[in-house]
Design a protein around this motif. Sequence first.
Motif, mmCIF file in Angstrom:
data_model
loop_
_atom_site.group_PDB
_atom_site.id
_atom_site.type_symbol
_atom_site.label_atom_id
_atom_site.label_comp_id
_atom_site.label_asym_id
_atom_site.label_seq_id
_atom_site.Cartn_x
_atom_site.Cartn_y
_atom_site.Cartn_z
ATOM 1 N N CYS A 1 18.932 21.716 1.947
ATOM 2 C CA CYS A 1 19.332 20.338 1.665
ATOM 3 C C CYS A 1 19.354 19.548 2.962
ATOM 4 O O CYS A 1 20.114 19.870 3.881
ATOM 5 N N ASP A 2 18.519 18.542 3.036
ATOM 6 C CA ASP A 2 18.444 17.659 4.200
ATOM 7 C C ASP A 2 19.419 16.502 3.971
ATOM 8 O O ASP A 2 19.134 15.562 3.243
ATOM 9 N N GLU A 3 20.585 16.604 4.600
ATOM 10 C CA GLU A 3 21.598 15.553 4.484
ATOM 11 C C GLU A 3 21.751 14.782 5.784
ATOM 12 O O GLU A 3 22.828 14.278 6.092
ATOM 13 N N VAL A 4 20.672 14.701 6.528
ATOM 14 C CA VAL A 4 20.708 13.924 7.766
ATOM 15 C C VAL A 4 21.096 12.478 7.463
ATOM 16 O O VAL A 4 21.917 11.871 8.164
ATOM 17 N N ALA A 5 20.533 11.895 6.406
ATOM 18 C CA ALA A 5 20.838 10.508 6.046
ATOM 19 C C ALA A 5 22.016 10.398 5.085
ATOM 20 O O ALA A 5 22.790 9.447 5.163
ATOM 21 N N LEU B 1 26.766 9.825 20.031
ATOM 22 C CA LEU B 1 25.897 10.670 20.842
ATOM 23 C C LEU B 1 24.927 11.415 19.943
ATOM 24 O O LEU B 1 25.253 11.712 18.777
ATOM 25 N N PRO B 2 23.734 11.753 20.446
ATOM 26 C CA PRO B 2 22.774 12.502 19.624
ATOM 27 C C PRO B 2 23.240 13.929 19.404
ATOM 28 O O PRO B 2 23.444 14.682 20.363
ATOM 29 N N MET B 3 23.419 14.296 18.140
ATOM 30 C CA MET B 3 23.811 15.660 17.801
ATOM 31 C C MET B 3 23.447 15.928 16.345
ATOM 32 O O MET B 3 23.586 15.054 15.480
ATOM 33 N N SER B 4 22.940 17.115 16.088
ATOM 34 C CA SER B 4 22.639 17.534 14.720
ATOM 35 C C SER B 4 22.994 18.997 14.576
ATOM 36 O O SER B 4 23.342 19.668 15.555
ATOM 37 N N ALA B 5 22.904 19.484 13.352
ATOM 38 C CA ALA B 5 23.221 20.889 13.120
ATOM 39 C C ALA B 5 22.459 21.400 11.908
ATOM 40 O O ALA B 5 22.259 20.666 10.932
ATOM 41 N N LEU C 1 21.668 23.769 5.320
ATOM 42 C CA LEU C 1 22.041 22.364 5.252
ATOM 43 C C LEU C 1 21.723 21.709 6.589
ATOM 44 O O LEU C 1 22.089 22.230 7.645
ATOM 45 N N CYS C 2 21.027 20.571 6.548
ATOM 46 C CA CYS C 2 20.658 19.857 7.775
ATOM 47 C C CYS C 2 21.533 18.627 7.928
ATOM 48 O O CYS C 2 21.594 17.780 7.026
ATOM 49 N N LEU C 3 22.202 18.526 9.067
ATOM 50 C CA LEU C 3 23.092 17.411 9.356
ATOM 51 C C LEU C 3 22.647 16.696 10.624
ATOM 52 O O LEU C 3 22.078 17.310 11.529
ATOM 53 N N GLY C 4 22.908 15.405 10.703
ATOM 54 C CA GLY C 4 22.568 14.634 11.895
ATOM 55 C C GLY C 4 23.169 13.254 11.793
ATOM 56 O O GLY C 4 24.283 13.094 11.296
#
Length: 436
Positions: free
Chosen positions: A244-248, A281-285, A270-273
Amino acid sequence: MYGEVNLRNWVERDARRVWHGFTQMAAYSNTEPLVVDRAEGRYLIDIDGRRYLDAISSLWVNTLGHRVPELDQALIEQTAKVAHSTMLGNGNTAVIELAEALAPLVPVDDPHFLFASDGASAVEQALKIAFQYWINHGRSERRRFLALGGAYHGDTTGALSAGDGGFGTDIFAPLEFPVLRTPGLADPNWADLTIEAIESHSAELAAVIVEPLVQGAGGILIGKASDFRRVAQACQRFEILLICDEVATGFGRTGALFASDLCEIRPDLLCLGKGLTGGYLPMSATVASDRVYSAFLGRDLGPQTLYHGHSYGGNALAAAVAKRHLELITQPAILANVEARSSQLGQLLEAQIAGSESVRSIRIQGLMAGVELIGGDQGGLARRVCAESVRRGVLLRPLGEVIVIMPPLTINAAEIKLIVEVLEAALAHVTGLIAL
């Protein structure tokens, strides 16, 4: 701050040395770009002191507004300790505390966190993890990915492969790997067709990747939670990993902390950003379930190891801000405001915008709204309307012929009213000029 400094001077200096993403630099200086000097609350302030309501949350990343005192303080306190230390084979207290704070909140079973710097990187990590997961299980035939039409997962090579083109990215098609593509949320039968594909290709599929509930960059296309639940169940039946891409959509944007919660699904990855640090600050997980994580455990430096990591993955400054942001965004008042402002925005758009002959449709989920125009000139109408909105003090940005409205989650009723009033006036002004 700059007094009589000329905007044109700053634009020329900008154009001389800075290369802006998704921007034709030959035309940049003539597009009246906004040059930001500072910010207050939900407003950006340019070098001449003009204020602009940030109705796109600075490309969907700013959740609580700019210069949030608590986030400022978290950054200052962490700076006094350490700004960054590598997470490759070592730990950092700020990152550990962030992971512990996220663990009970993310919709992933017994989660483990691999940090990076942006959403596309989080997607790349998920794709690589899903691919190697099956290698580690001795099932190398399961190497294909299923992705939806209209999808957007970022602009790195793997993320582009999972995405469905657009934004001038087709030129990179020779670099991409092929995926199994089923219709996206614009097709009312997308879920049935996706489930059929899962059943037909189960023996070769490594994972299915979706943007739960809303395809953001696809034009704010909204699906039914029940359809995502059925797709997730099909993945479970055939033991296919679900990404699941939940970046947005993550961090309150859809009305819940995560869209997967609204869909009642628990992905394997799960993709977070974007909103993770509140836009600071730029960070994702990339979040992996214990089922996935355990497949990478083995002897030191052995073949089961995930040989992947970024220099700034798990940055301590970002982690400290993200942890404090998490404490703020989970307060009940935030999601209550999203619900109230979403309802208000939907009503005002319906009353003041939907009746225009230039409007094809309006779509909204939480504080993700899209006003699709009837332009027919590759984004020209929407772009002109957004430019006119900026001249009137509201920052908007189009996706093709869709005007995206995605304000901070702390937006108030008066500011929602201002966004719609400015959009209405800008639309009338631009279409009036076209009619002439």
